[in-house]
Write a protein that holds these residues in place. Structure first.
Motif, PDB file in Angstrom:
ATOM      1  N   LYS A  43      42.660  25.049 -10.859  1.00 36.15           N
ATOM      2  CA  LYS A  43      41.574  24.840 -11.819  1.00 36.15           C
ATOM      3  C   LYS A  43      41.085  23.414 -11.664  1.00 36.15           C
ATOM      4  N   PHE A  87      32.256  29.830 -11.259  1.00 40.26           N
ATOM      5  CA  PHE A  87      32.879  31.085 -10.827  1.00 40.26           C
ATOM      6  C   PHE A  87      31.837  31.994 -10.194  1.00 40.26           C
ATOM      7  N   GLU A 126      29.008  29.678 -15.040  1.00 44.07           N
ATOM      8  CA  GLU A 126      29.935  28.664 -15.549  1.00 44.07           C
ATOM      9  C   GLU A 126      31.351  29.200 -15.723  1.00 44.07           C
ATOM     10  N   ASP A 127      31.480  30.495 -15.996  1.00 44.14           N
ATOM     11  CA  ASP A 127      32.825  31.073 -16.018  1.00 44.14           C
ATOM     12  C   ASP A 127      32.757  32.539 -15.590  1.00 44.14           C
ATOM     13  N   ARG A 128      33.930  33.137 -15.452  1.00 41.74           N
ATOM     14  CA  ARG A 128      33.967  34.483 -14.883  1.00 41.74           C
ATOM     15  C   ARG A 128      33.424  35.524 -15.852  1.00 41.74           C
ATOM     16  N   TYR A 129      33.436  35.215 -17.145  1.00 43.19           N
ATOM     17  CA  TYR A 129      32.919  36.184 -18.118  1.00 43.19           C
ATOM     18  C   TYR A 129      31.400  36.263 -18.037  1.00 43.19           C
TER      19      TYR A 129
END
Lengths: 284, 804
Positions: B41, B47, B120-123
């Protein structure tokens, strides 16, 4: 493998849960053990705005055996079913069935209510409940009502439950006599290729009463009254076994999938049923 | 006696060759303290996730990313159009073909990468891929490799059939190559003039290595110093660095590739996947680290599969059972791109080891590679390149020949084994088997299971079945396999031009401990344990005092990585050779310290001793200290060595496996009553690690033979994209295994070791499959394709009329 965003609700009692469902409408679903719904959400085959988790509803975790009637709250887990000596004495087929569901990790989470309410033809408990002649108690904005398990299932994932109702309790008479839950699966964690629930009462070697239900060989569980009738009054000889199998085969409608073609499934359903009957009769 | 005790104690302290030393890696793994790619990380890390094709063959009319880009937190959506200016929309494969990084005008298999969403993130990325609108126009789907060779449907419109491919002329627009080995004419003549000929189509179905950890990477481009760091699930980090440099134009010294802990590879993590390229591009474009991690469905549907070989065989013999010739033609389904991971000159890997353990005078192999609308790949799933296909083929053909000859299959094998006095043995298809003693292993195995007793029981069972007293049959699955591992000699083995040597660098520290770095990378094999043991025996320092490091290209010497059971044969040999360089210098230091001539010293476990004067010695600890604390005339300070090892030959581990299986004729279920596995992997470094490798490999073999497959419907939909349908055995399905061994060292390997990791997969699959076949032999079964899951076994019984 990531679900879309949803709001999480955790009511403390059934009344609050029912109220939430009424307020939130079609976009809400009740969450029990989560072992069917969560994977569907991760695959984005189910996209829901609201999840109403029943984990905190203590009243749904009750198990009771009174006056020969077994009552199970919807949030009783498969593990609870296995663990309870009281239930084992009242209806030993429950433990035998629950032990054949998935694996211990799943059974600690998976619930009787979720299993019977989801309407997945692969689930084991709906067939068992039909075999037991169970009653489901549903609670909605209009109050409580009861539906026979044998009338509950309409098609795969389609049941008599209305969107604003919660299945809160499963009830059935304690059993006497012989029992067997016979299931063939490809591996641990798999649904049945075919499974049979059989209850037999006998006197002096003759069947006085029988109940037979099949799992995952149609788009709903199949309670085969004709198969049970074929056994009643017989000594479970080869001819009676064959007659029961033939009657059951007339009631099922398996589909081809990775577990095999229809021809195999029909043959297997017969073999599984014969074995279940033999074992139940031996125990009767 | 005191001397003896002292020596025993010193050998014990070394924890060297032959010691069942506990795995040093397990302290962190069993505490959940491993460090895998997804544990990396970095600050500001983004992501990436793929929009994948739902179609197996379709033209892409348009891609609209507007809605996705409007979602807060979405940074970019890359398509082939964005990669085109960088010339990265296609990339070369290890097999000399090229493959799309992102769909360029069309898709060729379900699950193919169409667009890369960076968020910005995997979600957010998972939400955004749902919002990318792709307009497809479906095209006819070809999933059958035989149909592929006759259809007018062109899969690879980017290729010109009039131009030869990487392995010669292409005879059809869906044909990739024809690769041949052996004397075709002589083989056909030998077979035609033989007394007995058996012919059979043997299919080894498509499956998947399915490592517990899926593939992934983190790319981090530092725009200040121009360096790219790439963490990833790479079985060959150095090769990835070279490929990344060639593709991106970034100088190789500015790229650092790190393979951290890897949760299983089994060949799945050898190739270069579009995710790596897209993550690198995204990091270069955004200036931020970008992570890409597959989910299970991505892994099963899109990363490299294994097998999918249709093997048409003809084998001939005399009436007495002496084999006279073997002919094999393979139709090899490679999927949409030829992304097979084989040494460059071997488009069918080492499939021509298919004469197996037998002395076959003449043989021929021809392999036609074919494009279909399936995922690309063709990796060695816990086997050396295509060796498990070869072993399955010959072990099935032997069984079929035994039926044709009406002969016992164990006896047929015995008659045809290469004899111990024939090694080194030159096979009809060009290999030089280094060493072996097959008869000894075979007799030991048959005696261990009481083979004659089993056959008697089986015959009685068949009679009881015919009398209606039982519905369960008994199968005895025999296999004697010969592996070929340790690729390989640089003169004929390379990956993308890189010779398949391997390397080891050792630094002895002043206080007598050591750090060794190798060009390989463990994915669970236990290198940190076993390489330390090889070195301990070579340099006289306890393996507990040797740190083994792999997987960081900035620190480890260049190597070709870990697959094909090559680590012990090649890097293990490099370790031994580097250790010997250390010892040679240590001898000179000891001679100086003891004031004797080099030649007057002899090596004794952990020290040099003056010949004839056992009280005069210097231990390695003393020597190491001296190397750093005093000037020794004629010698440089320090005690370090590097070895790059180019093996003179492959190694040829072998084994005898016997599976005893009960089969329920009515349900198709099986129960494994006994599994006996004798492995001969030459010198045994760590018996406990060997046993663990054999258990794991046999369990994978069980999976493959009895249920595991990647299956497609006629529209090219992958039917086995989750672990519900893709069979991964648990402890419940896994039987007990009995392991055993003989030990026939490799004559050319420095310590005689041959490699073992893949033997149980190579030998296990035919053992399980032959058991199923054998159970039905008495009722006329010759061949039934794997996987032998319930319904297919039921179908065998049904087709043989056993259901009345």
């Amino acid at each position: 493998m990531i679900p879309s965003a949803f709001e999480y609700h955790r009511p403390a009692d059934v009344a609050s849960a029912v109220k939430l469902l009424a307020e939130l409408g079609d976009d809400a679903r009740v969450l029990a053990g989560g072992h069917s719904l969560i994977p569907m959400m991760k695959l984005r085959m189910a996209e829901l705005e609201h999840l109403v988790d029943l984990q905190a509803v203590a009243e749904l975790k009750a198990i009771s055996v009174e006056d020969g009637t077994v009552s199970l709250g919807a949030m009783v887990t498969q593990h609870d079913l296995i663990d309870s000596e009281e239930l084992f004495r009242a209806a030993p087929i429950l433990r035998e069935t629950a032990l054949q569901i998935a694996d211990p990790q799943v059974r600690y989470m998976g619930t009787i209510g979720g299993n019977v309410a989801n309407g997945d033809p692969g689930n084991d408990m709906p067939g068992l409940m039909q075999c037991l002649g169970a009653t489901y108690v549903l609670e909605g904005p209009e109050g409580r009502r009861e539906v026979a398990a044998r009338d509950f299932y309409e098609a795969a994932y389609m049941t008599d439950r209305a969107d604003d109702e919660i299945l809160v309790q499963v009830r059935f008479a304690a059993t006497t006599g012989g029992y067997a839950y016979e299931k063939q699966k490809r591996k641990i964690g798999d649904y049945a290729t075919a499974a049979a629930a059989v209850l037999i009462e006998a006197e002096g070697g003759t069947v006085t009463r029988a109940s037979i239900a099949m799992t995952n060989v149609s788009d709903t569980p199949v309670w085969s009254e004709a198969a049970a009738d074929a056994l009643t009054g017989t000594t479970c000889d080869d001819a009676a076994l064959q007659a029961a199998v033939d009657a059951m085969l007339a009631d099922i409608d398996p589909q081809e999938d990775n577990r095999g073609p229809i021809e195999f499934k029909r043959h297997l359903a017969g073999v599984i049923l014969q074995r279940a009957i033999a074992r139940a009769f031996q125990r009767a | 006696m005191k001397d003896f005790d002292d020596r025993e104690e010193r050998v014990g302290k070394l924890k060297g060759l032959g010691c069942a030393r506990k795995r040093v890696e397990d302290a962190r793994f069993t505490q959940g303290k491993g460090n895998y790619v997804d544990d990396v990380k970095l600050p500001g890390m983004l992501f990436g996730d793929f929009v994948r094709s739902p179609y197996a063959h379709a033209r892409i009319k348009s891609i609209d990313a507007t809605a996705a880009l409007e979602l807060p937190g979405v940074i970019a959506v890359l398509t082939a159009e964005d990669l085109k200016p960088l010339n990265l929309h296609w990339m070369p494969t290890l097999a000399g073909d090229k493959q799309m990084v992102l769909a360029d005008g069309k898709v060729l298999f379900q699950g193919q990468e169409v667009a890369f969403v960076v968020a910005e993130d995997r979600y957010i990325a998972a939400d955004a891929i749902e919002l990318v609108e792709v307009d497809y126009e479906d095209l006819p789907v070809i999933v059958d490799p035989f149909e592929a060779l006759t259809t007018d449907v062109v899969l690879r419109e980017d290729l010109d059939t009039s131009e030869p491919g990487a392995h010669g002329p292409r005879k059809h627009h869906n044909h990739i190559f024809l690769w041949e080995e052996g004397d075709k004419t002589a083989t056909e003549q030998a077979i035609e003039s033989s007394e007995v000929v058996a012919e059979e189509m043997v299919y080894y179905h498509r499956t998947h290595p399915c490592p517990l950890e899926t593939c992934g990477c983190v790319a981090s481009m530092d725009k200040v110093n121009g360096k790219l760091t790439l963490w990833g699930t790479f079985q060959a980090p150095h090769v990835v660095r070279t490929v990344a440099s060639l593709l991106s134009g970034i100088a190789e010294h500015d790229i650092r590739v790190i393979s951290p802990d890897i949760g299983g590879g089994f060949g799945n993590k050898v190739g270069v996947y579009p995710g790596y390229v897209c993550a690198i591009v995204a990091s270069i474009v955004t200036g931020k680290p970008v992570k890409w991690i597959e989910d299970r469905m991505d892994n099963l549907m899109a990363t490299a599969f294994a097998r999918d070989y249709w093997m048409k065989g003809r084998i001939s013999a005399t009436k007495e059972g002496k084999i006279t010739g073997l002919h094999c033609h393979v139709t090899a389904d490679h999927g949409a791109f030829d992304a097979c991971a084989d040494p460059t000159k071997f488009p069918a890997g080492f499939f021509h080891i298919c004469t197996g353990s037998y002395d076959i005078p003449v043989a021929y192999v021809g392999v036609d590679g074919v494009y279909t609308n399936k995922a690309p790949g063709g990796v060695a799933y816990r086997c050396s390149f295509r060796v498990t296909e070869a072993a399955y083929f010959i072990e099935r053909m032997i069984e079929v020949l035994a039926i044709e000859l009406n002969m016992d299959a164990a006896e047929l094998r015995r008659i045809n084994f290469i004899r111990a006095d024939q090694f080194p043995y030159h096979s009809a298809l060009g290999w030089e088997y280094d060493s072996g003693d097959y008869h000894t292993a075979w007799d030991k195995a048959l005696a261990a299971v009481d083979y004659e007793g089993l056959r008697k029981e089986q015959a009685e069972r068949v009679e009881a079945f015919k009398r209606g007293e039982t519905r369960t049959l008994l199968g005895i699955g025999l296999t004697h396999f010969t592996e070929i591992v340790g690729a390989g000699p640089v003169k004929n083995c390379d990956i993308l031009g890189m010779g398949m040597f391997d390397s080891c660098e050792i630094r002895i520290h002043p206080t007598g401990s050591a750090t060794a770095r190798l060009g390989t990378i463990s994915q669970g094999q236990g290198h940190a344990t076993t390489f330390g043991q090889i070195l301990a025996s070579e340099i006289g320092i306890s393996s507990d005092n040797i740190t083994i490091e792999e997987g960081d290209t900035d620190t480890a010497p260049y190597g070709l990585g870990t697959y094909g059971s090559r680590s012990t044969p090649v890097a293990g040999a490099a370790a031994a050779m580097a250790g010997r360089k250390i010892r040679a210098k240590a001898q000179m230091i000891a001679a100086y310290l003891l004031e004797v001539h080099d030649g007057d010293l002899e090596w004794d476990i952990d020290r040099f001793v003056v010949k004839g004067a056992p009280d005069r010695f210097k231990t390695m600890t003393e020597i190491a200290y001296a190397a750093y604390n005093q000037a020794i005339p004629g010698l440089e300070p320090g005690l370090e060595a590097v070895s790059y090892y180019d093996p003179p030959n492959m190694t040829y581990p072998f084994g005898a496996y016997i599976c005893v299986m009960e089969i329920d004729v009515d349900t198709g279920e099986h129960k494994i009553r006994q599994f006996y596995a004798l492995d001969d992997c030459g010198t045994r470094i760590n018996p406990m690690v060997i046993e663990g490798q054999v258990h794991g490999g046999l369990t994978e073999a069980l999976a493959i033979a009895m249920g595991q497959e990647i299956a497609y419907d006629d529209l090219g939909n992958c039917k086995t994209g989750t672990l519900m349908d893709f069979f991964l055995p648990t402890a419940v399905e896994t039987p007990h295994y009995t392991t055993d061994h003989t030990e026939t060292p490799s004559p050319h390997h420095p310590i005689g070791a041959k490699g073992v990791g893949e033997s149980p997969n190579v030998g296990g699959v035919p053992a399980f499959s032959n058991a199923v076949h054998d159970a039905f032999r008495a009722f006329g079964l010759r061949q039934s394709h794997m996987p032998h899951d319930h319904w297919r076994v039921w179908k065998i019984a049904h087709d043989l009329g056993l259901h009345g």
